[in-house]
Design an enzyme around this catalytic site. Structure first.
Site, mmCIF file in Angstrom:
data_model
loop_
_atom_site.group_PDB
_atom_site.id
_atom_site.type_symbol
_atom_site.label_atom_id
_atom_site.label_comp_id
_atom_site.label_asym_id
_atom_site.label_seq_id
_atom_site.Cartn_x
_atom_site.Cartn_y
_atom_site.Cartn_z
ATOM 1 N N ARG A 52 -74.820 3.463 20.174
ATOM 2 C CA ARG A 52 -75.363 2.446 21.073
ATOM 3 C C ARG A 52 -76.432 1.610 20.383
ATOM 4 N NH1 ARG A 52 -79.309 3.858 23.985
ATOM 5 N NH2 ARG A 52 -78.480 5.910 24.523
ATOM 6 N N TYR A 105 -69.692 -21.371 35.614
ATOM 7 C CA TYR A 105 -68.846 -20.212 35.856
ATOM 8 C C TYR A 105 -69.349 -19.473 37.108
ATOM 9 C CZ TYR A 105 -66.496 -15.814 34.998
ATOM 10 O OH TYR A 105 -65.736 -14.695 35.122
ATOM 11 N N ASP A 178 -74.365 -22.317 27.781
ATOM 12 C CA ASP A 178 -73.141 -21.523 27.747
ATOM 13 C C ASP A 178 -72.119 -22.370 26.985
ATOM 14 O OD1 ASP A 178 -70.637 -20.377 28.280
ATOM 15 O OD2 ASP A 178 -71.268 -19.620 30.235
ATOM 16 N N LYS A 203 -62.986 -15.519 25.693
ATOM 17 C CA LYS A 203 -62.241 -16.769 25.745
ATOM 18 C C LYS A 203 -61.882 -17.230 24.330
ATOM 19 C CE LYS A 203 -63.271 -16.020 30.027
ATOM 20 N NZ LYS A 203 -64.418 -16.627 30.701
HETATM 21 C C1 LIG Z 1 -65.532 -16.150 31.489
HETATM 22 C C2 LIG Z 1 -66.804 -16.871 31.432
HETATM 23 C C3 LIG Z 1 -68.025 -16.191 31.521
HETATM 24 C C4 LIG Z 1 -68.109 -14.687 31.787
HETATM 25 O O1 LIG Z 1 -67.649 -13.950 30.709
HETATM 26 P P1 LIG Z 1 -66.928 -12.514 30.834
HETATM 27 O O2 LIG Z 1 -66.535 -12.213 29.431
HETATM 28 O O3 LIG Z 1 -65.777 -12.680 31.768
HETATM 29 O O4 LIG Z 1 -67.943 -11.582 31.377
HETATM 30 C C5 LIG Z 1 -69.192 -16.921 31.390
HETATM 31 N N1 LIG Z 1 -69.171 -18.256 31.186
HETATM 32 C C6 LIG Z 1 -68.015 -18.949 31.102
HETATM 33 C C7 LIG Z 1 -68.059 -20.418 30.871
HETATM 34 C C8 LIG Z 1 -66.806 -18.286 31.220
HETATM 35 O O5 LIG Z 1 -65.668 -18.983 31.160
#
Ligand SMILES: *Cc1c(COP(=O)(O)O)cnc(C)c1O
Length: 384
Positions: A52, A105, A178, A203
């Site tokens: 961890r 999101y 983000d 993603k």
């Molecule tokens: C999917 C997504 C998240 C969250 O991420 P996870 O890996 O599903 O926890 C945050 N911001 C954006 C823009 C996303 O598309």
């Protein structure tokens, strides 16, 4: 090697990927061990003690993440939301406010409103594409964090990162971008003055819809230390196989984003010329209100295209009639996906100020042959 490479694609392939010194293996082995033998009490080899607190495969990914975002510190997590949670808990205390852009999101909104809210964190939502609204909100009441997605999800709105960073700096607020939609192959927010970059590595970074992960990249040493402490002490770390898959995905990020962007541009112009489509949201179109700004802060426009149909019923029917574009949540993989935000990815913000119009459908344009993608959209529109 590292002193000889500068270009994005070279960093993506090589940063953190030195060959294995014992065997010469060009791909460093994946380290599954949860614990590390000590040469006498406290005698650690290479600083590793317990899975961890540190793991060499995760270190490799974190080095790669920092390099591709041009930041000093990269931290990887078990999901995008785990990364967001660690960051927010490291910087906020009860009574602090987060200023959030109005198209983000759904899970980000849910995390702040429903998990951090009851612990005393305030949330205000503004349209960050209009910086005067941000300035007015900051004047009314200070905020600790300014949080933006650009391009945003799912309406592909564009915010001026350098302008927002300046407002944040002047107001003493942390500016968080983000960068999931653009990826560092197309946009590097730290270079534009942002303080922290957030990713859902699930993603485009992973890129193959086979790993859930999250990341933070930042320059400030003290901030990295407090977020790193939370990563260790709360423990939402990436497992070794997840870290390996993410690293492998990142190596092809540059060429994938190029192809995603080319295919998405073809989809956007096809849809814009179609009489059953009411509106197309894609920053690469000159009709998009953020086009000039996107062109100035991104090197291409990415793989996400949203469209509005006549009404909610038409949008649902369309989302259920494509074949190459599979109906599924998520985005950023090599395969094309279609999503109906109102009932799928953004169901958690229904009825809030972040609700997505019910006639909107989001496409994640994959790297398949463009002609197959266009033919699929054509047949789905013809069936409406
Ligand atoms: C999917 C997504 C998240 C969250 O991420 P996870 O890996 O599903 O926890 C945050 N911001 C954006 C823009 C996303 O598309």
């Amino acid at each position: 090697m590292s002193e000889h490479i500068r270009g994005f694609d070279s960093l993506a392939v090589h940063a953190g990927q030195e060959f294995d010194p014992t065997t010469g293996a060009v791909i460093p082995p994946v380290h599954f061990s949860t614990t590390y033998a000590q040469d006498g009490i406290g005698g650690l080899r290479g600083g590793y003690e317990y899975g961890r607190s540190g793991n060499p495969t995760r270190t490799a990914l974190q080095t790669q993440l920092a390099a591709i975002e041009h930041g000093r510190h990269g931290l990887s997590f078990s999901s995008g939301l785990a990364a967001e949670d660690a960051l927010l808990r490291a910087v906020l205390k009860p009574g602090d406010d987060v200023l959030l852009s109005d198209d983000v999101y759904g899970g980000t909104y849910r995390l702040i409103a429903r998990i951090l809210g009851p612990w005393g964190v305030g949330l205000r939502v503004v349209d960050m594409t209009d910086l005067s609204q941000v300035a007015a909100a900051l004047e009314e009441k200070p905020a600790k964090v300014l949080w933006v997605e650009t391009p945003s999800n799912p309406l592909l709105r564009i915010t001026d990162i350098a302008g927002l960073a300046k407002l944040g700096r002047d107001a003493g607020a942390l500016v968080v971008v983000d960068n999931t939609f653009a990826s560092p192959a197309l946009q590097q927010p730290l270079r534009l003055g942002a303080d922290v970059v957030v990713h859902s590595a699930t993603k485009y970074l992973g890129g193959h819809s086979d790993v859930v992960g999250g990341a933070l990249v930042m320059n400030d040493d003290a901030l990295a230390e407090s977020v790193g402490f939370l990563q260790f002490a709360a423990g939402a770390v990436s497992g070794p196989m997840d870290a390996f898959l993410t690293t492998r995905g990142i190596k092809t990020l540059g060429i994938r984003m190029q192809r995603h962007s080319e295919n998405a541009a073809a989809v956007a112009s096809f849809l814009e010329g179609h009489d059953r489509v009411a509106k197309v949201y894609y920053p690469g179109l000159s009709s998009h209100p953020g086009h000039e700004l996107a062109a100035s802060q991104m090197s291409a426009f990415g793989g996400i295209v949203s469209l509005a149909l006549a009404d909610g019923a038409a949008a649902r029917r369309f989302a259920e009639s494509t074949r190459v574009f599979q109906l599924a949540e998520s985005l950023g993989g090599v395969e094309s996906l279609v999503n109906y935000p109102d009932a799928m990815t953004h169901a958690s913000v229904r009825g809030t100020e972040l609700a997505v119009p019910e006639e909107v459908v989001r496409l994640s344009v994959g790297i398949e042959s463009s002609e197959d993608q266009l033919a699929d959209l054509e047949q789905a529109l013809a069936a409406l």
